[in-house]
Design an enzyme around this catalytic site. Structure first.
Site, PDB file in Angstrom:
ATOM      1  N   GLY A  13       7.294 -35.443  26.615  1.00 54.27           N
ATOM      2  CA  GLY A  13       8.550 -34.967  27.160  1.00 54.27           C
ATOM      3  C   GLY A  13       8.825 -35.621  28.488  1.00 54.27           C
ATOM      4  O   GLY A  13       7.974 -36.318  29.043  1.00 54.27           O
ATOM      5  N   GLY A  14      10.009 -35.394  28.997  1.00 56.39           N
ATOM      6  CA  GLY A  14      10.376 -35.902  30.309  1.00 56.39           C
ATOM      7  C   GLY A  14       9.828 -34.999  31.400  1.00 56.39           C
ATOM      8  O   GLY A  14       9.182 -33.983  31.138  1.00 56.39           O
ATOM      9  N   ALA A  15      10.095 -35.382  32.637  1.00 57.02           N
ATOM     10  CA  ALA A  15       9.671 -34.577  33.781  1.00 57.02           C
ATOM     11  C   ALA A  15      10.318 -33.199  33.711  1.00 57.02           C
ATOM     12  O   ALA A  15      11.499 -33.075  33.384  1.00 57.02           O
ATOM     13  CB  ALA A  15      10.058 -35.284  35.077  1.00 57.02           C
ATOM     14  N   SER A  17      10.192 -30.873  31.584  1.00 57.73           N
ATOM     15  CA  SER A  17      10.772 -30.548  30.278  1.00 57.73           C
ATOM     16  C   SER A  17      10.176 -29.296  29.651  1.00 57.73           C
ATOM     17  O   SER A  17      10.716 -28.769  28.685  1.00 57.73           O
ATOM     18  CB  SER A  17      10.562 -31.717  29.310  1.00 57.73           C
ATOM     19  OG  SER A  17       9.176 -31.942  29.103  1.00 57.73           O
ATOM     20  N   GLY A  18       9.031 -28.839  30.173  1.00 58.00           N
ATOM     21  CA  GLY A  18       8.329 -27.706  29.579  1.00 58.00           C
ATOM     22  C   GLY A  18       7.137 -28.130  28.742  1.00 58.00           C
ATOM     23  O   GLY A  18       6.506 -27.302  28.096  1.00 58.00           O
ATOM     24  N   LYS A  19       6.817 -29.413  28.756  1.00 55.79           N
ATOM     25  CA  LYS A  19       5.730 -29.917  27.899  1.00 55.79           C
ATOM     26  C   LYS A  19       4.376 -29.320  28.277  1.00 55.79           C
ATOM     27  O   LYS A  19       3.598 -28.966  27.401  1.00 55.79           O
ATOM     28  CB  LYS A  19       5.689 -31.446  27.894  1.00 55.79           C
ATOM     29  CG  LYS A  19       5.393 -32.093  29.212  1.00 55.79           C
ATOM     30  CD  LYS A  19       5.614 -33.602  29.161  1.00 55.79           C
ATOM     31  CE  LYS A  19       5.466 -34.218  30.530  1.00 55.79           C
ATOM     32  NZ  LYS A  19       6.432 -33.741  31.523  1.00 55.79           N
ATOM     33  N   THR A  39      -5.757 -34.775  35.575  1.00 57.09           N
ATOM     34  CA  THR A  39      -5.752 -36.176  35.973  1.00 57.09           C
ATOM     35  C   THR A  39      -5.025 -36.413  37.294  1.00 57.09           C
ATOM     36  O   THR A  39      -5.043 -37.529  37.807  1.00 57.09           O
ATOM     37  CB  THR A  39      -5.099 -37.045  34.882  1.00 57.09           C
ATOM     38  OG1 THR A  39      -3.748 -36.621  34.697  1.00 57.09           O
ATOM     39  CG2 THR A  39      -5.865 -36.950  33.572  1.00 57.09           C
ATOM     40  N   HIS A  54      -0.391 -24.794  39.759  1.00 57.41           N
ATOM     41  CA  HIS A  54      -0.801 -24.934  38.358  1.00 57.41           C
ATOM     42  C   HIS A  54      -2.093 -24.157  38.093  1.00 57.41           C
ATOM     43  O   HIS A  54      -2.199 -23.451  37.088  1.00 57.41           O
ATOM     44  CB  HIS A  54      -0.990 -26.413  37.988  1.00 57.41           C
ATOM     45  CG  HIS A  54       0.259 -27.090  37.543  1.00 57.41           C
ATOM     46  ND1 HIS A  54       0.498 -27.409  36.240  1.00 57.41           N
ATOM     47  CD2 HIS A  54       1.343 -27.515  38.238  1.00 57.41           C
ATOM     48  CE1 HIS A  54       1.673 -28.000  36.138  1.00 57.41           C
ATOM     49  NE2 HIS A  54       2.206 -28.079  37.340  1.00 57.41           N
ATOM     50  N   ARG A  58      -2.445 -20.854  35.565  1.00 55.36           N
ATOM     51  CA  ARG A  58      -3.364 -20.849  34.407  1.00 55.36           C
ATOM     52  C   ARG A  58      -4.294 -19.651  34.435  1.00 55.36           C
ATOM     53  O   ARG A  58      -4.688 -19.146  33.403  1.00 55.36           O
ATOM     54  CB  ARG A  58      -4.203 -22.135  34.387  1.00 55.36           C
ATOM     55  CG  ARG A  58      -3.497 -23.332  33.855  1.00 55.36           C
ATOM     56  CD  ARG A  58      -4.446 -24.461  33.520  1.00 55.36           C
ATOM     57  NE  ARG A  58      -5.362 -24.834  34.571  1.00 55.36           N
ATOM     58  CZ  ARG A  58      -5.100 -25.711  35.536  1.00 55.36           C
ATOM     59  NH1 ARG A  58      -3.932 -26.287  35.597  1.00 55.36           N
ATOM     60  NH2 ARG A  58      -6.010 -25.991  36.440  1.00 55.36           N
TER      61      ARG A  58
END
Length: 176
Positions: A13-15, A17-19, A39, A54, A58
């Site tokens: 997905g793009g930046a 995007s919810g991926k 990474t 992030h 999580r």
């Protein structure tokens, strides 16, 4: 609901995007032990804050492995019974391009490690080829390398999902 994860799932997905959120939900729904291979590298305060956000979102139920450059070694640390989320291939590639690594060798090593890993893997990657042609050589080199990397991972993957506006679309296999 428990989701059965195939050996390899690619989420594109793009930046913003919810991926990543979609990929995380797949790993959570698997019911397996959650391993997050990160990474990203924090070179400024904004990225430091983003990484902290992030981790907080999580929660504590994830084992995190930092692997900005060496994904094969990180995958060797996983075991059967884990579900692995690699977030993301784009930052991994960026780190290696900037380090002037042999991208073809690094890609082949990554693909071999993905095949050899005994647990399901969900790998997140950016789709960068739908925008304008970059105006400088390094950006064009990166865009082309990212396109090749995505194609090679997709060819090996059992399932490929594109995410736009938080909505997943199956490109290969079925939505999980």
């Amino acid at each position: 609901m428990t989701v059965f994860l195939p050996p390899l799932t690619l989420v594109l997905g793009g930046a913003a995007s919810g991926k990543s959120a979609y990929a995380e939900s797949l790993v959570v729904q698997s019911g397996l032990e959650r391993v997050y291979i990160a990474t990203a590298q924090a070179f400024d305060a904004e990225m430091t804050d983003k990484i902290a956000d992030h981790r907080k979102s999580r929660g504590p139920d994830w084992t995190t492995i930092e692997a900005p450059m060496d994904l094969p070694n990180a995958l060797n640390k996983t075991k059967a019974g884990d579900a692995v989320l690699i977030d993301c291939a784009t930052l991994w590639l960026t780190n290696n391009v900037l380090a002037e690594a042999d991208i073809q060798k690094m890609t082949q090593d990554l693909l071999a490690a993905l095949r050899a890993t005994a647990c399901p893997i969900v790998i997140v990657s950016n789709e960068v080829g739908q925008g304008i042609v970059p105006d400088n050589a390094l950006s064009r080199k990166f865009r082309n390398a990212q396109g090749r990397l995505n194609q090679e991972i997709a060819a090996q993957a059992d399932t490929v999902v594109a995410v736009m506006a938080g909505l997943p679309f199956a490109l290969k296999g079925e939505l999980l």
